[in-house]
Each structure stands twice: as C-alpha cells, then as structure tokens.
Design a protein around this motif. Sequence first.
Motif, PDB file in Angstrom:
ATOM      1  N   HIS A 241      -5.579   2.159  -3.517  1.00 58.10           N
ATOM      2  CA  HIS A 241      -6.458   3.323  -2.708  1.00 58.10           C
ATOM      3  C   HIS A 241      -7.264   3.880  -3.822  1.00 58.10           C
TER       4      HIS A 241
ATOM      5  N   HIS B 232       4.868  -2.694  -6.428  1.00 59.22           N
ATOM      6  CA  HIS B 232       4.568  -2.360  -4.659  1.00 59.22           C
ATOM      7  C   HIS B 232       4.045  -0.880  -5.484  1.00 59.22           C
TER       8      HIS B 232
ATOM      9  N   ALA C 242      -0.263  -0.649  -5.139  1.00 54.88           N
ATOM     10  CA  ALA C 242      -0.223   1.056  -3.837  1.00 54.88           C
ATOM     11  C   ALA C 242      -1.577   1.283  -4.845  1.00 54.88           C
TER      12      ALA C 242
ATOM     13  N   THR D 181       1.044  -1.527   0.165  1.00 52.27           N
ATOM     14  CA  THR D 181       0.080  -0.265   0.064  1.00 52.27           C
ATOM     15  C   THR D 181       0.711   1.515  -0.139  1.00 52.27           C
ATOM     16  N   PHE D 182       0.100   2.094   0.413  1.00 53.68           N
ATOM     17  CA  PHE D 182       0.554   3.892  -0.011  1.00 53.68           C
ATOM     18  C   PHE D 182       1.293   3.815   1.319  1.00 53.68           C
TER      19      PHE D 182
END
Length: 472
Positions: free
Chosen positions: A193, A185, A189, A142-143
Amino acid sequence: MTALAMTEPATHDETAQTILQWEQVREQLREEFGEAVFKSWLKALFVTEIIGGTVRLAAPTRFMRDWVVSHYADRIRVLWQGINPTITTIEVVVQLETSALAPIPSQKSDSQPIFGEAPPSREEPMSIDRDVIGAALDPRFTFDNFVVGKPNELAYAAALRVAESQKAQFNPLFLYGGVGLGKSHLMHAIAWHIKTYHPKRRVIYLSAEKFMYQFIRALRYKDTVAFKEQFRSVDVLMIDDVQFISGKETTQEEFFHTFNALVDQNHQIIISADKSPSDLEGMEERLKSRLGWGLVADIHPSTYELRLGILHAKADTLNIPIPKDVMEFLACKITSNIRELEGALNRIIAHATLVGREITLETTHEVLRDLLKSNDRRVTIEDIQKRVAEYYGIKISDMQSARRSQNVARPRQVAMYLAKTLTSRSLPEIGRKFGGRDHTTVLHAVRKVQEVKAQDREFSEDLDILRRTLEV
Ligand code: ADP
Ligand code: MG
C-alpha cells in the motif's frame, strides 16, 4: 563461457540478467502449462540466488516446493538452459520472507518487487547491499486479497490505518497470532500500500531472523555504522516474527536501540509475533514493555465463515469454479490454518487440471486423504447423533430406530448429512451407524438436507449452529 567462482556473489549486472532470464522462462512456462497451472504453481516462485550454474528459486510453502520439484523443475532447467547454457541446476527452496533478487529499476514488469527501496533519485551508499536489506514482497499479499472476518478485523483495521497514514499511528503496531493466520500477509499488504500510494516513503520489511543475520554480518565486517544508519533512516520498519530473537541478547539490544531511535523520530514500527508482548519468553523486560506501548492487535484462529470466505475469494481470483459442497467441506475440515487451507485448494485444482477430471466431493476426499487424516477433528458420528438429538429434543436411540415420523426422520437426516460433511466416513459406514440403514438412504438424506437447506433459511441456520458447535 565464463568460469564463475562458485561462491562469488553476483554482481548487479548478473542480478539484472538473471531477473530478465527468469521473466522469459516464466512466460514460456505460462504458455506451456496454461494459466491455471501457472497461477497455482509457478507464479509465486521467485529467484533468490544464482551461484555459478545453480539457480535457486523459492516457493512459499513446502508442499508447493515439492510439487514444483517433481513436476516442473526439469522443464524450468531446460527452458533456462535455452536462454543461458551455463545453468546446470535448478534448486527450489521454501522461503517466504527472504531476499529475492531486486528487479531492474527500468523494468515494467510487476513481478518480483523487492523492498527497502530508496527514492529513485537517491544513490545508495556503496557499503549497503540493498538486495539484502529487506525481503521480497509476495505479490498475492495485498489488502485486496485479504478477507476480513471477526477473527482478524481489528488487526486488519489497524494495518490499514497504519498504511494509509503519513504519520506514525500507534507505535508500534504489534500484530500477533498463531501460525498461518495472516500476520505476514497484513505486513506485506501495508508495504504494498505504501509503495503504491506513498512511493517516497522508505519502508523496510524483513523477518527478525534476517535482522539478526544482517546485524551479525555488520559486526563481522565492522560495518555497524552503515547497519544502524540504514535501519534508522526508514519511515516504516516492519519486523516479522520477532519471537525469533528471543534469547538472543545482543540482537535484542541492537533492536531495542533501533526501535527507540525510530520511535523518537516518530517513525512507524510494525512488529509481528506468535505471542503477545508480555508472553514473549526470553525477551528482555524493557523490550517487552516497549513492544506493548502502541496498539497490540491479535488475530484469532479462523472461523468456518472466514475460511469459507477465503476459499471463495481464492477460487474467484483463480477463476476456477469449485462446487459449493467442496468449499464447505474444506472450510469444515481444514481448520489448522489458512496456509494449509490454501494448500488443499491448490492441490484439488492441480489434480483436476492435470487429470482433467471435474472437481467433486469424491475427488476431494481422494486427493486430500492424507491431509484430512491429520486434520481429522475427530468429530465422531456418535457426537453428531448426540448433539443433533439434543438440539431437536429427540432421543438418541431414535437415530437408530425405524420410526419414520417427520419429527424424528428430519433430525436423523440432518445427522446423516453432518456425518457425511464433517467426517471422512463413507456412506455405507454412516448407514451402519444409523441402525444399519442402506447407503442409498444416507445419500437420499444428504440430498434432501441440501435441498431443504437451499429453500429454508431457518433450517439452514440450524445446520450452521450445529456445525459450529460440533467444530469446537
Ligand atoms: P502468518 O504470517 O500469520 O504465519 P501468513 O500471513 O503467511 O501467516 O498467511 C498464511 C497464508 O494464508 C497466506 O497465503 C495468506 O495469504 C493466507 N491468509 C491468511 N489470512 C488470510 C485472509 N484473511 N484472507 C486471505 N488470505 C489469508
Ligand atoms: Mg508469517
């Protein structure tokens, strides 16, 4: 007991059941092995397939797969048999971007999400097997879990912008960089989101390999209309590792058309590759040029600071205290890529939990011996002595000399400290290279430098500069 044909694909109900069973097995594993082990080794596993009596689980790295196979697979099988006696074998494969079984829509669990989801109300056309369109998203990618530093700030900013925007931004967003630097990744992300904040938007994330596989399958089953429709009706299409279709002309052709169709509708496309568009070999010229139309953002090799930041973040999430010198050592030594860095950390943690020993620099050396060898940057003690002598303006021979004046003794201690932290030499070996000094002298030097470093910022910066120049 039902006799399932070995090769028959699972029906939707079977899929649902498998997911539920895995949920139960996971919970039992968590209870049995505890949170730390669970998080390090078991949490990232997901089910990709169940064929007859064989459950196929996927782990994101080879190391993790091997570890799971040797430590937990038997237990997983036994637990699974307790729930479903038809299961005879557990297979673990390495897979990151592959199709996991889709979770059951009504399930509350956030465990294994699948991608390529339609808005909830819409019925899927019968001919489209939703489970195999997109790929599973890794819940860790994720971010929030992405550490930003100089090498990846542009890629990160661009990815975030694309994720937050309802309209196509730079089209396509093209992310490129070496292996294990965070391309996938960032793509996951973006997908997470959008899934969280704009659940109506249709997103498909998949590898170029899988795109090709889907395409070939569609050709074989004369199902290309559905294939085209399914890709062209998404709001955001992400294709990971596009270099895979180099030299594959028919797939490129199809991809090119899909690409154009989406761009024409102003739908967002995100592509990743190991090279920039113009450097992609075996790619049609028109496709190369098209790929470079939007924003091309590269991810540079990681720096010491970024690696350290990632280790801190990871240790924080796992909630396991790792001594500072161990983190610094890892950030220094495991420079190849972030995936390997994470693997090293996992290994240290696993060792500590299993053996019940504290994590120290010594155990780290021990546990990672093989890895360190292959990552040995071949910084020699001689390099260190030379660089430190130059930096402080003393003679190299003073590294071995018996002179004790402060202007010579301090740089010598610095060199010993760097020799300890940047090479895998032992204290006695280091002592020998410094004019045959005793290992306790080296140990004293290391401690002294750590102490001064903690108090004196300028000194600490000197050390960082030295370390960085030795690293390249
Ligand atoms: P790539 O797709 O470029 O080969 P990945 O995205 O699979 O690399 O990243 C490899 C591993 O390193 C993943 O576990 C990922 O979470 C981790 N990683 C890479 N960059 C970062 C970062 N900046 N912050 C946190 N983790 C990262
Ligand atoms: Mg990748």
